[in-house]
Design a protein around this motif. Structure first.
Motif, PDB file in Angstrom:
ATOM      1  N   LYS A 154       0.830  -1.198   0.000  1.00 30.14           N
ATOM      2  CA  LYS A 154       0.000   0.000   0.000  1.00 30.14           C
ATOM      3  C   LYS A 154       0.877   1.264   0.000  1.00 30.14           C
ATOM      4  O   LYS A 154       0.628   2.217  -0.732  1.00 30.14           O
ATOM      5  CB  LYS A 154      -0.913  -0.004   1.240  1.00 30.14           C
ATOM      6  N   GLU A 155       1.930   1.222   0.819  1.00 28.56           N
ATOM      7  CA  GLU A 155       2.852   2.354   0.869  1.00 28.56           C
ATOM      8  C   GLU A 155       3.502   2.581  -0.491  1.00 28.56           C
ATOM      9  O   GLU A 155       3.640   3.701  -0.953  1.00 28.56           O
ATOM     10  CB  GLU A 155       3.961   2.078   1.903  1.00 28.56           C
ATOM     11  N   GLU A 156       3.916   1.480  -1.123  1.00 26.49           N
ATOM     12  CA  GLU A 156       4.580   1.588  -2.427  1.00 26.49           C
ATOM     13  C   GLU A 156       3.628   2.196  -3.453  1.00 26.49           C
ATOM     14  O   GLU A 156       4.012   3.066  -4.224  1.00 26.49           O
ATOM     15  CB  GLU A 156       5.059   0.212  -2.902  1.00 26.49           C
ATOM     16  N   GLU A 157       2.367   1.746  -3.436  1.00 29.03           N
ATOM     17  CA  GLU A 157       1.376   2.266  -4.388  1.00 29.03           C
ATOM     18  C   GLU A 157       1.186   3.764  -4.189  1.00 29.03           C
ATOM     19  O   GLU A 157       1.155   4.548  -5.124  1.00 29.03           O
ATOM     20  CB  GLU A 157       0.019   1.595  -4.163  1.00 29.03           C
ATOM     21  N   GLU A 158       1.095   4.136  -2.914  1.00 33.53           N
ATOM     22  CA  GLU A 158       0.886   5.543  -2.582  1.00 33.53           C
ATOM     23  C   GLU A 158       2.046   6.404  -3.069  1.00 33.53           C
ATOM     24  O   GLU A 158       1.868   7.464  -3.649  1.00 33.53           O
ATOM     25  CB  GLU A 158       0.787   5.670  -1.060  1.00 33.53           C
ATOM     26  N   MET A 159       3.260   5.868  -2.862  1.00 31.97           N
ATOM     27  CA  MET A 159       4.455   6.596  -3.298  1.00 31.97           C
ATOM     28  C   MET A 159       4.442   6.774  -4.805  1.00 31.97           C
ATOM     29  O   MET A 159       4.809   7.820  -5.327  1.00 31.97           O
ATOM     30  CB  MET A 159       5.720   5.803  -2.935  1.00 31.97           C
ATOM     31  N   GLU A 160       4.034   5.724  -5.490  1.00 33.46           N
ATOM     32  CA  GLU A 160       4.006   5.760  -6.956  1.00 33.46           C
ATOM     33  C   GLU A 160       3.070   6.879  -7.420  1.00 33.46           C
ATOM     34  O   GLU A 160       3.382   7.644  -8.310  1.00 33.46           O
ATOM     35  CB  GLU A 160       3.540   4.383  -7.462  1.00 33.46           C
ATOM     36  N   LYS A 161       1.908   6.988  -6.728  1.00 33.97           N
ATOM     37  CA  LYS A 161       0.925   8.019  -7.084  1.00 33.97           C
ATOM     38  C   LYS A 161       1.489   9.417  -6.832  1.00 33.97           C
ATOM     39  O   LYS A 161       1.238  10.348  -7.568  1.00 33.97           O
ATOM     40  CB  LYS A 161      -0.358   7.830  -6.243  1.00 33.97           C
ATOM     41  N   GLU A 162       2.251   9.507  -5.726  1.00 37.74           N
ATOM     42  CA  GLU A 162       2.754  10.823  -5.343  1.00 37.74           C
ATOM     43  C   GLU A 162       4.030  11.219  -6.076  1.00 37.74           C
ATOM     44  O   GLU A 162       4.551  12.306  -5.897  1.00 37.74           O
ATOM     45  CB  GLU A 162       3.031  10.845  -3.843  1.00 37.74           C
ATOM     46  N   LYS A 163       4.539  10.292  -6.915  1.00 36.07           N
ATOM     47  CA  LYS A 163       5.814  10.547  -7.591  1.00 36.07           C
ATOM     48  C   LYS A 163       5.740  11.839  -8.416  1.00 36.07           C
ATOM     49  O   LYS A 163       4.926  11.962  -9.311  1.00 36.07           O
ATOM     50  CB  LYS A 163       6.120   9.348  -8.492  1.00 36.07           C
ATOM     51  N   GLN A 164       6.587  12.776  -8.028  1.00 33.86           N
ATOM     52  CA  GLN A 164       6.458  14.084  -8.672  1.00 33.86           C
ATOM     53  C   GLN A 164       7.510  14.324  -9.740  1.00 33.86           C
ATOM     54  O   GLN A 164       7.376  15.211 -10.558  1.00 33.86           O
ATOM     55  CB  GLN A 164       6.649  15.179  -7.617  1.00 33.86           C
ATOM     56  N   TYR A 165       8.606  13.586  -9.681  1.00 36.74           N
ATOM     57  CA  TYR A 165       9.764  14.010 -10.462  1.00 36.74           C
ATOM     58  C   TYR A 165      10.047  13.110 -11.657  1.00 36.74           C
ATOM     59  O   TYR A 165      11.165  12.687 -11.862  1.00 36.74           O
ATOM     60  CB  TYR A 165      10.992  14.045  -9.556  1.00 36.74           C
ATOM     61  N   ASP A 166       9.059  12.771 -12.473  1.00 31.39           N
ATOM     62  CA  ASP A 166       9.332  11.880 -13.603  1.00 31.39           C
ATOM     63  C   ASP A 166      10.087  12.634 -14.701  1.00 31.39           C
ATOM     64  O   ASP A 166      10.250  13.841 -14.665  1.00 31.39           O
ATOM     65  CB  ASP A 166       8.047  11.219 -14.121  1.00 31.39           C
ATOM     66  N   GLU A 167      10.585  11.880 -15.640  1.00 33.47           N
ATOM     67  CA  GLU A 167      11.483  12.462 -16.634  1.00 33.47           C
ATOM     68  C   GLU A 167      10.837  13.582 -17.458  1.00 33.47           C
ATOM     69  O   GLU A 167      11.455  14.582 -17.746  1.00 33.47           O
ATOM     70  CB  GLU A 167      12.014  11.354 -17.554  1.00 33.47           C
ATOM     71  N   SER A 168       9.541  13.420 -17.827  1.00 32.14           N
ATOM     72  CA  SER A 168       8.916  14.464 -18.636  1.00 32.14           C
ATOM     73  C   SER A 168       8.776  15.741 -17.821  1.00 32.14           C
ATOM     74  O   SER A 168       8.933  16.847 -18.309  1.00 32.14           O
ATOM     75  CB  SER A 168       7.548  14.011 -19.137  1.00 32.14           C
ATOM     76  N   TYR A 169       8.530  15.553 -16.534  1.00 26.21           N
ATOM     77  CA  TYR A 169       8.433  16.701 -15.643  1.00 26.21           C
ATOM     78  C   TYR A 169       9.777  17.420 -15.580  1.00 26.21           C
ATOM     79  O   TYR A 169       9.866  18.625 -15.593  1.00 26.21           O
ATOM     80  CB  TYR A 169       7.990  16.230 -14.255  1.00 26.21           C
ATOM     81  N   PHE A 170      10.844  16.618 -15.574  1.00 26.18           N
ATOM     82  CA  PHE A 170      12.196  17.183 -15.536  1.00 26.18           C
ATOM     83  C   PHE A 170      12.398  18.105 -16.736  1.00 26.18           C
ATOM     84  O   PHE A 170      12.873  19.221 -16.601  1.00 26.18           O
ATOM     85  CB  PHE A 170      13.234  16.056 -15.582  1.00 26.18           C
TER      86      PHE A 170
END
Ligand code: ATP
Length: 312
Positions: free
Chosen positions: A284-300
């Motif tokens: 559950k924690e991992e899923e939540e982190m995945e959702k909250e991931k802010q810094y993906d490459e396109s965002y970069f």
């Protein structure tokens, strides 16, 4: 030595021809931390930029050097890894492992954690601190703002800016510098009579455990002196939702007498700590982190830093 620290190349900011600097991830008293990409291998890093002038002005250069030596020494899955250090005339750059899940502090700000989740983070924190202490390193500023979370829900200790080595012990075998953050600082550190760095770190771990389970601090007061008085006396109450095992462990950690305070070996042997964390909590924690991931490459790509920002 970085010859062209933060120079403009086309539309992006290149550091030493090696790193492409992206968005600001966070900042502290002396540093700004940016998302950056290693152009050779395409891997993302967190680039901590420390202004030399500011550090020298307040006489903290030795401390920065210490932070570098400590981070080079402590390689552990629950400690942020330092990849390399570079310097220009005016700045020092720490290329560090990028931890994408933000500060544990942000998670608690949304509310207290379930005991299983708190246990998972606390087990990882103690594992990291045990590793540091076994190498004679005391963090001295443990608090949820210095605990980052990765996408896998793993805790990573950072900011060794106030850390000490065992070689800094005075003749009495104790550390003497008063440092840390008031709400997390051990009574013997406030007392200014010298303290054992390991015991002081464990007190801070106790405050962190309390905060994870309660959602608020054990020792609070608008008046700093009144708050220190509460810390001295170990004057706190566990909320009714703490399990009896959690209550017992928190009380042993927040023992104002450092000589009777629980040791790492005993924490690891306590029934609350030893309980295994169900797989579902991790997932559950991992899923939540995945959702909250802010810094993906396109965002970069969209948020590349302009050079004038770096020099600000
Ligand atoms: P302080 O004022 O507490 O001494 P500092 O100036 O040493 O802070 P850090 O605490 O190291 O700076 O970093 C500032 C912020 O940058 C952190 O709180 C965090 O939000 C972000 N940050 C730091 N390191 C990383 C990292 N490795 N990955 C992602 N974000 C990071």
């Amino acid at each position: 030595m970085v010859e062209n620290g933060g120079c403009k190349d086309g539309n992006s900011t290149l550091l030493n021809g090696k790193y492409d600097l992206g968005r600001l991830l966070g900042h502290g008293t002396f540093a700004k931390v940016y998302h950056a990409r290693n152009l050779k291998n395409g891997k993302s890093v967190a680039m901590k930029v420390v202004g030399k002038e500011k550090v020298i002005k307040v006489g903290m250069m030795e401390q920065v050097k210490r932070e570098i030596s400590v981070m080079k020494m402590v390689k552990h899955p629950n400690i942020v890894e330092l990849h390399e250090v570079m310097a220009s005339k005016s700045k020092i750059y720490f290329a560090m492992e990028l931890v994408r899940g933000g500060e544990l502090f942000a998670k608690i700000a949304k509310g207290r954690l379930k005991e299983d989740v708190a246990r998972l983070y606390f087990q990882q924190l103690i594992s990291a601190i045990d590793f540091c202490h076994s190498r004679g390193v005391y963090h001295r500023d443990l608090k949820p703002e210095n605990l980052l979370l990765d996408e896998g829900g793993n805790l990573k200790v950072t900011d060794f800016g106030l850390s000490a080595f065992s070689e800094h012990l005075k003749q009495d075998g104790l550390l003497h510098t008063t440092c840390g953050t008031p709400a997390y600082v051990a009574p013997e550190v406030i007392g200014k009579k010298g303290y054992d760095g390991a015991k002081a770190d464990l007190w801070s771990c106790g405050v962190i455990l309390y905060v994870l389970l309660a959602g608020f601090l054990p020792f609070q007061d608008d008046n700093l002196v009144a708050m220190y008085r509460k810390i001295y006396r170990g004057d706190f109450k566990c909320p009714p939702w703490f399990s009896s095992e959690a209550r017992r462990l928190v009380t042993k950690l927040l023992d104002p007498n450092p000589s009777t305070r629980i040791t790492i070996a005993k924490i690891m042997d306590s029934s609350w700590f030893k309980k295994s964390v169900p797989r579902s909590v991790r997932t559950k924690e991992e899923e939540e982190m995945e959702k909250e991931k802010q810094y993906d490459e396109s965002y970069f790509e969209k948020t590349k830093l302009q050079p004038e920002t770096l020099n600000a």
